[in-house]
Design a protein around this motif. Structure first.
Motif, PDB file in Angstrom:
ATOM      1  N   PRO A 226       0.820  -1.225   0.000  1.00 30.06           N
ATOM      2  CA  PRO A 226       0.000   0.000   0.000  1.00 30.06           C
ATOM      3  C   PRO A 226       0.852   1.273   0.000  1.00 30.06           C
ATOM      4  CG  PRO A 226      -0.876  -1.595   1.578  1.00 30.06           C
ATOM      5  CD  PRO A 226       0.446  -2.150   1.105  1.00 30.06           C
ATOM      6  N   THR A 227       1.945   1.270   0.749  1.00 32.78           N
ATOM      7  CA  THR A 227       2.796   2.474   0.793  1.00 32.78           C
ATOM      8  C   THR A 227       3.380   2.767  -0.586  1.00 32.78           C
ATOM      9  OG1 THR A 227       3.358   1.936   3.070  1.00 32.78           O
ATOM     10  CG2 THR A 227       4.774   3.531   1.962  1.00 32.78           C
ATOM     11  N   ALA A 231       2.470   6.071  -2.993  1.00 33.62           N
ATOM     12  CA  ALA A 231       3.513   6.984  -3.476  1.00 33.62           C
ATOM     13  C   ALA A 231       3.528   7.014  -5.002  1.00 33.62           C
ATOM     14  CB  ALA A 231       4.881   6.574  -2.927  1.00 33.62           C
ATOM     15  N   PHE A 232       3.297   5.856  -5.624  1.00 29.70           N
ATOM     16  CA  PHE A 232       3.302   5.811  -7.090  1.00 29.70           C
ATOM     17  C   PHE A 232       2.156   6.632  -7.669  1.00 29.70           C
ATOM     18  CE2 PHE A 232       2.134   3.679 -11.142  1.00 29.70           C
ATOM     19  CZ  PHE A 232       3.254   4.088 -11.859  1.00 29.70           C
ATOM     20  N   THR A 234       0.681   9.166  -6.291  1.00 27.39           N
ATOM     21  CA  THR A 234       1.004  10.586  -6.101  1.00 27.39           C
ATOM     22  C   THR A 234       1.995  11.061  -7.166  1.00 27.39           C
ATOM     23  OG1 THR A 234       0.548  10.502  -3.734  1.00 27.39           O
ATOM     24  CG2 THR A 234       2.019  12.246  -4.483  1.00 27.39           C
ATOM     25  N   LEU A 235       3.031  10.266  -7.421  1.00 22.66           N
ATOM     26  CA  LEU A 235       4.008  10.639  -8.452  1.00 22.66           C
ATOM     27  C   LEU A 235       3.353  10.691  -9.831  1.00 22.66           C
ATOM     28  CD1 LEU A 235       7.054   8.466  -7.304  1.00 22.66           C
ATOM     29  CD2 LEU A 235       6.856  10.964  -7.158  1.00 22.66           C
ATOM     30  N   PRO A 253      -8.242   8.257  -0.500  1.00 28.62           N
ATOM     31  CA  PRO A 253      -7.665   9.291   0.373  1.00 28.62           C
ATOM     32  C   PRO A 253      -6.365   9.885  -0.186  1.00 28.62           C
ATOM     33  CG  PRO A 253      -8.441   7.445   1.684  1.00 28.62           C
ATOM     34  CD  PRO A 253      -8.547   7.011   0.250  1.00 28.62           C
ATOM     35  N   THR A 254      -5.485   9.034  -0.692  1.00 31.26           N
ATOM     36  CA  THR A 254      -4.232   9.520  -1.262  1.00 31.26           C
ATOM     37  C   THR A 254      -4.490  10.390  -2.501  1.00 31.26           C
ATOM     38  OG1 THR A 254      -2.919   7.687  -0.446  1.00 31.26           O
ATOM     39  CG2 THR A 254      -2.106   8.771  -2.436  1.00 31.26           C
ATOM     40  N   ALA A 257      -5.851  13.698  -1.384  1.00 31.97           N
ATOM     41  CA  ALA A 257      -4.776  14.483  -0.753  1.00 31.97           C
ATOM     42  C   ALA A 257      -3.858  15.071  -1.822  1.00 31.97           C
ATOM     43  CB  ALA A 257      -3.984  13.616   0.228  1.00 31.97           C
ATOM     44  N   THR A 258      -3.559  14.290  -2.855  1.00 26.17           N
ATOM     45  CA  THR A 258      -2.660  14.777  -3.905  1.00 26.17           C
ATOM     46  C   THR A 258      -3.314  15.910  -4.695  1.00 26.17           C
ATOM     47  OG1 THR A 258      -1.680  12.575  -4.008  1.00 26.17           O
ATOM     48  CG2 THR A 258      -1.208  14.061  -5.843  1.00 26.17           C
ATOM     49  N   LEU A 260      -5.474  17.929  -3.566  1.00 24.20           N
ATOM     50  CA  LEU A 260      -5.459  19.075  -2.638  1.00 24.20           C
ATOM     51  C   LEU A 260      -4.093  19.762  -2.648  1.00 24.20           C
ATOM     52  CD1 LEU A 260      -6.591  20.726  -0.226  1.00 24.20           C
ATOM     53  CD2 LEU A 260      -5.946  18.822   1.263  1.00 24.20           C
ATOM     54  N   LEU A 261      -3.030  18.960  -2.561  1.00 20.96           N
ATOM     55  CA  LEU A 261      -1.673  19.527  -2.487  1.00 20.96           C
ATOM     56  C   LEU A 261      -1.263  20.184  -3.800  1.00 20.96           C
ATOM     57  CD1 LEU A 261      -0.079  16.587  -0.501  1.00 20.96           C
ATOM     58  CD2 LEU A 261      -0.401  18.918   0.348  1.00 20.96           C
ATOM     59  N   PHE A 271     -11.687  17.027  -0.403  1.00 17.18           N
ATOM     60  CA  PHE A 271     -10.932  16.224   0.566  1.00 17.18           C
ATOM     61  C   PHE A 271     -11.761  16.009   1.831  1.00 17.18           C
ATOM     62  CE2 PHE A 271      -8.066  15.564   4.093  1.00 17.18           C
ATOM     63  CZ  PHE A 271      -7.272  14.544   3.606  1.00 17.18           C
ATOM     64  N   HIS A 274     -14.874  13.797   1.300  1.00 18.53           N
ATOM     65  CA  HIS A 274     -14.552  12.367   1.253  1.00 18.53           C
ATOM     66  C   HIS A 274     -14.290  11.822   2.650  1.00 18.53           C
ATOM     67  CE1 HIS A 274     -13.250   8.550  -0.233  1.00 18.53           C
ATOM     68  NE2 HIS A 274     -12.109   8.664   0.419  1.00 18.53           N
ATOM     69  N   ALA A 286      -7.034   7.120   8.651  1.00 22.05           N
ATOM     70  CA  ALA A 286      -5.560   6.981   8.705  1.00 22.05           C
ATOM     71  C   ALA A 286      -5.041   7.782   9.895  1.00 22.05           C
ATOM     72  CB  ALA A 286      -4.953   7.489   7.405  1.00 22.05           C
TER      73      ALA A 286
ATOM     74  N   VAL B 186      -2.504  23.695   3.792  1.00 23.94           N
ATOM     75  CA  VAL B 186      -3.434  23.735   2.658  1.00 23.94           C
ATOM     76  C   VAL B 186      -4.878  23.873   3.134  1.00 23.94           C
ATOM     77  CG1 VAL B 186      -2.104  22.587   0.843  1.00 23.94           C
ATOM     78  CG2 VAL B 186      -3.366  21.196   2.497  1.00 23.94           C
ATOM     79  N   ALA B 193       0.688  24.365  -0.783  1.00 28.33           N
ATOM     80  CA  ALA B 193       1.680  23.331  -1.097  1.00 28.33           C
ATOM     81  C   ALA B 193       2.265  23.562  -2.491  1.00 28.33           C
ATOM     82  CB  ALA B 193       1.050  21.941  -1.007  1.00 28.33           C
ATOM     83  N   GLU B 224      -7.137  13.238   8.589  1.00 28.06           N
ATOM     84  CA  GLU B 224      -6.269  12.310   7.838  1.00 28.06           C
ATOM     85  C   GLU B 224      -4.900  12.917   7.537  1.00 28.06           C
ATOM     86  OE1 GLU B 224      -8.107   9.252   5.458  1.00 28.06           O
ATOM     87  OE2 GLU B 224      -9.663  10.691   4.907  1.00 28.06           O
ATOM     88  N   THR B 227      -1.998  10.860   5.718  1.00 28.38           N
ATOM     89  CA  THR B 227      -2.143  10.680   4.265  1.00 28.38           C
ATOM     90  C   THR B 227      -1.667  11.930   3.522  1.00 28.38           C
ATOM     91  OG1 THR B 227      -4.051   9.277   4.658  1.00 28.38           O
ATOM     92  CG2 THR B 227      -3.776  10.108   2.418  1.00 28.38           C
ATOM     93  N   ALA B 231       1.717  12.160   1.052  1.00 24.55           N
ATOM     94  CA  ALA B 231       1.623  12.622  -0.344  1.00 24.55           C
ATOM     95  C   ALA B 231       2.490  13.858  -0.552  1.00 24.55           C
ATOM     96  CB  ALA B 231       0.160  12.911  -0.707  1.00 24.55           C
ATOM     97  N   THR B 234       6.147  12.851  -0.856  1.00 25.08           N
ATOM     98  CA  THR B 234       6.388  12.256  -2.177  1.00 25.08           C
ATOM     99  C   THR B 234       6.480  13.339  -3.248  1.00 25.08           C
ATOM    100  OG1 THR B 234       5.333  10.180  -1.560  1.00 25.08           O
ATOM    101  CG2 THR B 234       5.430  10.677  -3.914  1.00 25.08           C
ATOM    102  N   LEU B 261      10.697   4.299  -6.284  1.00 22.78           N
ATOM    103  CA  LEU B 261       9.925   4.572  -7.500  1.00 22.78           C
ATOM    104  C   LEU B 261      10.645   5.549  -8.423  1.00 22.78           C
ATOM    105  CD1 LEU B 261       6.446   4.814  -5.767  1.00 22.78           C
ATOM    106  CD2 LEU B 261       7.150   3.036  -7.376  1.00 22.78           C
TER     107      LEU B 261
END
Lengths: 286, 286
Positions: A226-227, A231-232, A234-235, A253-254, A257-258, A260-261, A271, A274, A286, B186, B193, B224, B227, B231, B234, B261
């Motif tokens: 999962p980690t 990360a993948f 997000t990238l 969630p990831t 979050a991505t 959002l960032l 975000f 959800h 989490a 954020v 971010a 969260e 999470t 992100a 990353t 990655l």
């Protein structure tokens, strides 16, 4: 470039300045014995339950694949599509290697679905794209051909180009083609993810089309999957992917979050929405 | 450009083609009442425990901050540095706003430590950089000045430039300055971010120096948080950050996964080694 998908009552737009689109992967018996058995026994309420659960978990689109031993896809895929469309109002992604099964499912799917998938092999292009064109659907194009999955980004870009070219020739506009740059496991080749990320950047720059990620192959054979998958994803989103076929319960969630960032979620509204939805369903935070 | 830090027996090199460096943040009483009370009572074995635990969890460098009410930093910071260096052999990051405390700690720290931190304010540059120069240390430069933290990347770049210029003028080479682009939450500003990620890219392109991330401010006030922090880390690594002051127990798996990655971990060796170490300590796996 924006890809518009439709269900009976809803429209989902995939595009670079849009929230990342989650295509729920769980209606697929590959490697899931219980689902395979249910499909063989024609117990399609299991498919409806998976549809409902994934939409609740954040899926914007649902992949529907019923390809298992002992299953007649040409009868079961349209049946599953009909039952899923009855219970959730999201666009569908019709997933089969069988042209007749796809055609039968396209004939009953409401709105404008996605077809999963075509590759750069001539036989695949000729088999899949005409039916995609006939029903005005969109399609996922995999960057592999008769030589397999190229180890470098430039060759994957060239295959994407061939798929787009064939599609254009028979009247499928580029916005109806979503390229999947494919990813191998980093456990076998530590450059595997880098090549995929590079392919995303090249395809986006060259063709401007949407890109879809598969988010779990990358970690195959490694611990703490999962980690790695998070990360993948997000990238991949940062590199320019705009949708993913994935498990919404694990990865929404990831993804939120991505978005959002990256500044794509004013006031963190999506975000927080959800998170509230997860909290109200009693999902572990989490 | 590479920043070399040293403990008694070890060298840690921070650089773009190197594994991402984790600076353990937990020896810091800000917002940690138990640690603050222990420091006030001069119970420094707590600091040694935090040092040990963080190195086991993957910290390459340890931040040491003892600034709490009722604490004489000028006496306690060098004492804490001495005790930490006794129990773990990693470079230290001496964290204080008090120049005399920094000087006293630099005098006893083995090897080549990092100083946390200087800002672009003239008073800060004049107070901190000469002592960094005197002891041949490296320093973290925060992109804020008397006007606060600029809302845009260009102004943060300009502050980084002023810090590097002042440092160069008194004989601190650019490789001994690590820029922290700072990040706001954020939750208050959905572009926060994005501006930090843009600053990372600008500073790296313009000056080629190392960049450090703080990895938890970004999620302040939101649900969260882990999470979001994962992100963000990353995204920051992909944008060009080379180290972070963070909690290794929470974020090392994500950092190792991101290095993997991005093709910086041949044979997934560091990723698997970290997982084994976690497993052997009975840490919950993701």
């Amino acid at each position: 470039m924006e890809t518009v998908l439709r269900s009976k009552g809803r429209e989902v737009t995939i595009g670079a300045d849009r929230p990342f689109v989650v295509i729920g992967e769980r209606i697929n018996p590959t490697g899931r014995k219980k689902l395979a058995a249910a499909l063989e026994a024609h117990r399609l309420e299991v498919v409806q339950e998976l549809a409902q659960a994934q939409v609740e978990a954040g899926a914007d689109v649902l992949d529907v694949n019923v390809g298992a031993a002992g299953v007649d896809e040409r009868a079961l895929l349209p049946e599953a599509v009909r039952l899923v469309a009855e219970i959730v109002d999201v666009p569908l992604c019709l997933d089969s290697a069988d042209r007749e099964a796809l055609a039968a499912a396209l004939a009953v799917a409401p709105g404008k679905p996605l077809v999963n998938s075509v590759s750069g092999e001539p036989a695949s292009l000729e088999r899949v794209l005409p039916v995609v064109r006939e029903f005005g659907a969109a399609v996922i194009g995999l960057t592999l051909d008769e030589g397999g999955i190229p180890p470098d980004a430039e060759k994957r870009l060239a295959i994407a180009g061939r798929i787009l070219e064939y599609a254009a020739r028979i009247g499928i506009p580029a916005e109806n083609v979503i390229i999947d740059p494919l990813v191998l496991t980093v456990g076998a080749d530590s450059q595997a993810a880098r090549v995929t990320l590079e392919t995303i950047e090249l395809v986006r720059r060259e063709f401007g089309v949407n890109l879809s990620l598969g988010a779990s192959n990358v970690s195959f054979g490694l611990p703490e999957r999962p980690t790695i998958n998070q990360a993948f994803l997000t990238l991949g989103i940062a590199a320019g992917a705009t949708c993913a076929i994935t498990d919404p319960a694990k990865l929404t969630p990831t993804i939120r979050a991505t978005d959002l960032l990256l500044g794509r979620d004013p006031y963190a509204a999506r975000f927080i929405q959800h998170w509230r939805s997860r909290a109200s369903r009693g999902v572990d935070q989490a």
